[in-house]
Design a protein around this motif. Structure first.
Motif, mmCIF file in Angstrom:
data_model
loop_
_atom_site.group_PDB
_atom_site.id
_atom_site.type_symbol
_atom_site.label_atom_id
_atom_site.label_comp_id
_atom_site.label_asym_id
_atom_site.label_seq_id
_atom_site.Cartn_x
_atom_site.Cartn_y
_atom_site.Cartn_z
ATOM 1 N N SER A 42 2.239 0.903 0.433
ATOM 2 C CA SER A 42 1.366 1.994 0.008
ATOM 3 C C SER A 42 1.197 1.980 -1.506
ATOM 4 O O SER A 42 1.833 1.198 -2.229
ATOM 5 C CB SER A 42 1.950 3.335 0.441
ATOM 6 N N SER A 43 0.347 2.880 -1.983
ATOM 7 C CA SER A 43 0.142 3.044 -3.425
ATOM 8 C C SER A 43 1.013 4.148 -3.998
ATOM 9 O O SER A 43 0.862 4.533 -5.162
ATOM 10 C CB SER A 43 -1.338 3.364 -3.698
ATOM 11 N N SER A 44 1.940 4.672 -3.177
ATOM 12 C CA SER A 44 2.840 5.735 -3.609
ATOM 13 C C SER A 44 4.251 5.194 -3.785
ATOM 14 O O SER A 44 4.681 4.279 -3.077
ATOM 15 C CB SER A 44 2.865 6.873 -2.588
ATOM 16 N N LYS A 45 4.971 5.761 -4.707
ATOM 17 C CA LYS A 45 6.351 5.363 -4.969
ATOM 18 C C LYS A 45 7.300 6.060 -3.999
ATOM 19 O O LYS A 45 7.159 7.255 -3.710
ATOM 20 C CB LYS A 45 6.730 5.720 -6.408
ATOM 21 N N VAL A 46 8.254 5.295 -3.476
ATOM 22 C CA VAL A 46 9.379 5.899 -2.768
ATOM 23 C C VAL A 46 10.369 6.356 -3.829
ATOM 24 O O VAL A 46 10.944 5.536 -4.555
ATOM 25 C CB VAL A 46 10.036 4.893 -1.800
ATOM 26 N N ARG A 47 10.538 7.661 -3.958
ATOM 27 C CA ARG A 47 11.326 8.204 -5.076
ATOM 28 C C ARG A 47 12.783 7.761 -5.012
ATOM 29 O O ARG A 47 13.383 7.448 -6.022
ATOM 30 C CB ARG A 47 11.236 9.728 -5.085
ATOM 31 N N SER B 183 14.992 3.630 -5.764
ATOM 32 C CA SER B 183 13.582 3.850 -5.459
ATOM 33 C C SER B 183 12.925 2.527 -5.064
ATOM 34 O O SER B 183 13.540 1.458 -5.137
ATOM 35 C CB SER B 183 12.870 4.439 -6.672
ATOM 36 N N CYS B 184 11.682 2.633 -4.623
ATOM 37 C CA CYS B 184 10.907 1.437 -4.281
ATOM 38 C C CYS B 184 9.476 1.640 -4.778
ATOM 39 O O CYS B 184 8.787 2.577 -4.369
ATOM 40 C CB CYS B 184 10.918 1.201 -2.771
ATOM 41 N N LYS B 185 9.036 0.751 -5.677
ATOM 42 C CA LYS B 185 7.717 0.878 -6.289
ATOM 43 C C LYS B 185 6.613 0.579 -5.268
ATOM 44 O O LYS B 185 6.852 -0.050 -4.251
ATOM 45 C CB LYS B 185 7.602 -0.080 -7.468
ATOM 46 N N GLU C 68 16.467 6.866 5.329
ATOM 47 C CA GLU C 68 15.394 7.793 4.978
ATOM 48 C C GLU C 68 14.758 7.374 3.659
ATOM 49 O O GLU C 68 15.462 7.079 2.685
ATOM 50 C CB GLU C 68 15.912 9.225 4.867
ATOM 51 N N THR C 69 13.434 7.300 3.647
ATOM 52 C CA THR C 69 12.691 7.052 2.417
ATOM 53 C C THR C 69 12.130 8.382 1.932
ATOM 54 O O THR C 69 11.354 9.024 2.629
ATOM 55 C CB THR C 69 11.550 6.052 2.652
ATOM 56 N N HIS C 70 12.553 8.781 0.747
ATOM 57 C CA HIS C 70 12.180 10.088 0.205
ATOM 58 C C HIS C 70 10.890 9.932 -0.596
ATOM 59 O O HIS C 70 10.850 9.231 -1.616
ATOM 60 C CB HIS C 70 13.312 10.638 -0.666
#
Length: 362
Positions: A200-205, A237-239, A276-278
């Motif tokens: 995705s284009s969103s960061k996993v915090r 996190s995961c960019k 869990e990916t936050h």
């Protein structure tokens, strides 16, 4: 009104925890300063389960009685006669003996339900409020992991979640989680390997690996499954458009009741390791589960608590296209699992039928 100075249930064996089929022996101590008239003194031995929760203005509740047995220790059946008996002042002792049924669910207690076993002594008074005292028993099912199949084999789960941004698809986040074996007892170490693919284009915090308890409350009209974290290790996190590996994360199995309430229809207890990916606050996190079984007798041949580490590439997985909670202990099939109905207003609860398990035990 005459009241007893002492009215107490005493068990003879001094046990703190009982097993199904155990004998329960004890006596009732009754101390009176004055003579007391009554219809009878009896001891009731019972087990029951109860669940209850509210959703808005609606309450859902259900009771299940496992067994109930009553022994009259003084007097006669109050429902059959109007005669009264008396006890003189002094100390009195009444013996009793019961046996737990051979098939029972383990004791359990939380805010939404319980499984309880108890002895209740009662002085039945004519035209007055009965005098009562209660003693609760702790009952645990014995689960010998050595009697179950495939407890040494690794197991895992995988799932994905599509994100949207400004009404446009942003891409999917995929996750996998694997644990070193399927069967554990409290205190043992779980070795966890997990991966996250962020398309995705969103960061996993940030990410987390958690030992969770999964409790399902069942009524005739509704089911409510709640996931509660009991142990947690935080991850990085995961960019966007990146991936993440979580290797050999260690979790200790906390001191918990054994898995399952096979002999209870209204309350079921299971355990799992959850990845869990936050995500951002407006998004529901991806959760992926690797189910496990908590027993009371450990596996023979396990070296310390580190045996069967690794093996992630050979781990069978439970597939779920949304990352929602799969049925417990189910081994992957070619068609995967049907998605449960997710309640987006209550992300920790899911409502669906969760009756079947691929792990069985006696």
């Amino acid at each position: 009104m005459v009241k007893p100075r002492k009215f107490k249930i005493i068990l003879h064996d001094g046990k703190r925890v009982y097993s199904p089929g155990d004998d329960i022996t004890g006596h009732l101590e009754l101390q009176l300063d004055k003579e007391m008239t009554m219809k009878e003194v009896h001891v009731e031995f019972a087990g029951k389960a109860f669940v209850s929760w509210n959703e808005g203005k609606h309450n859902y509740s259900e009771t299940e009685d496992f067994f109930s047995e009553t022994t009259i220790v003084h007097g006669q059946d109050s429902s059959a006669t109007s005669d009264q008996v008396s006890l003189p002042a002094g100390d009195h002792r009444f013996n009793f003996q019961f046996q737990l049924p051979p098939l029972l669910a383990s004791s359990y207690e939380d805010k939404m339900g319980y499984i309880r076993y108890y002895l209740k002594a009662r002085i039945v008074k004519p035209w007055r409020i009965d005098i009562k005292t209660t003693h609760f028993l702790e009952v645990w099912n014995t689960i010998n992991l050595n009697h179950l199949n495939n407890m040494m084999l690794p197991i895992g789960g995988e799932g994905s979640k599509s994100l949207c941004c400004c009404c446009c698809a942003s891409g999917a986040i995929e996750g996998e989680v694997h644990i070193n074996r399927r069967g554990f007892v409290p205190g043992e170490k779980i070795v966890v390997n997990a991966t996250v693919e962020n398309h995705s284009s969103s960061k996993v915090r940030h990410t987390s690996i958690e030992f969770v308890k999964i409790v399902t409350y069942v009524t005739r009209k509704r089911q409510n499954t709640v996931v509660k974290s009991l142990a947690k290790e935080m991850g990085p996190s995961c960019k966007p458009r990146d991936s993440l590996n979580l290797n050999n994360v260690e979790l200790r199995v906390p001191s918990v009741r054994p898995t399952g309430t096979r002999h209870c229809n209204v309350l079921r207890i299971h355990y799992a390791v959850m990845l869990e990916t936050h995500l951002r606050r407006c998004a529901i996190n991806l959760r992926v589960f690797a189910p496990l079984l908590v027993g009371t007798i450990p596996l023979a041949g396990v070296v310390g608590d580190n045996s069967a580490t690794g093996g992630a590439n050979q781990t069978p997985t439970t597939k779920n296209a949304t990352g929602a909670l799969p049925p417990p202990y189910a081994v992957a099939t070619s068609g995967g699992f049907d998605n449960p109905l997710n309640r987006t207003d209550k992300p920790t609860s899911t409502y669906y039928d969760w009756n079947q398990s691929a792990f069985t035990y006696s």
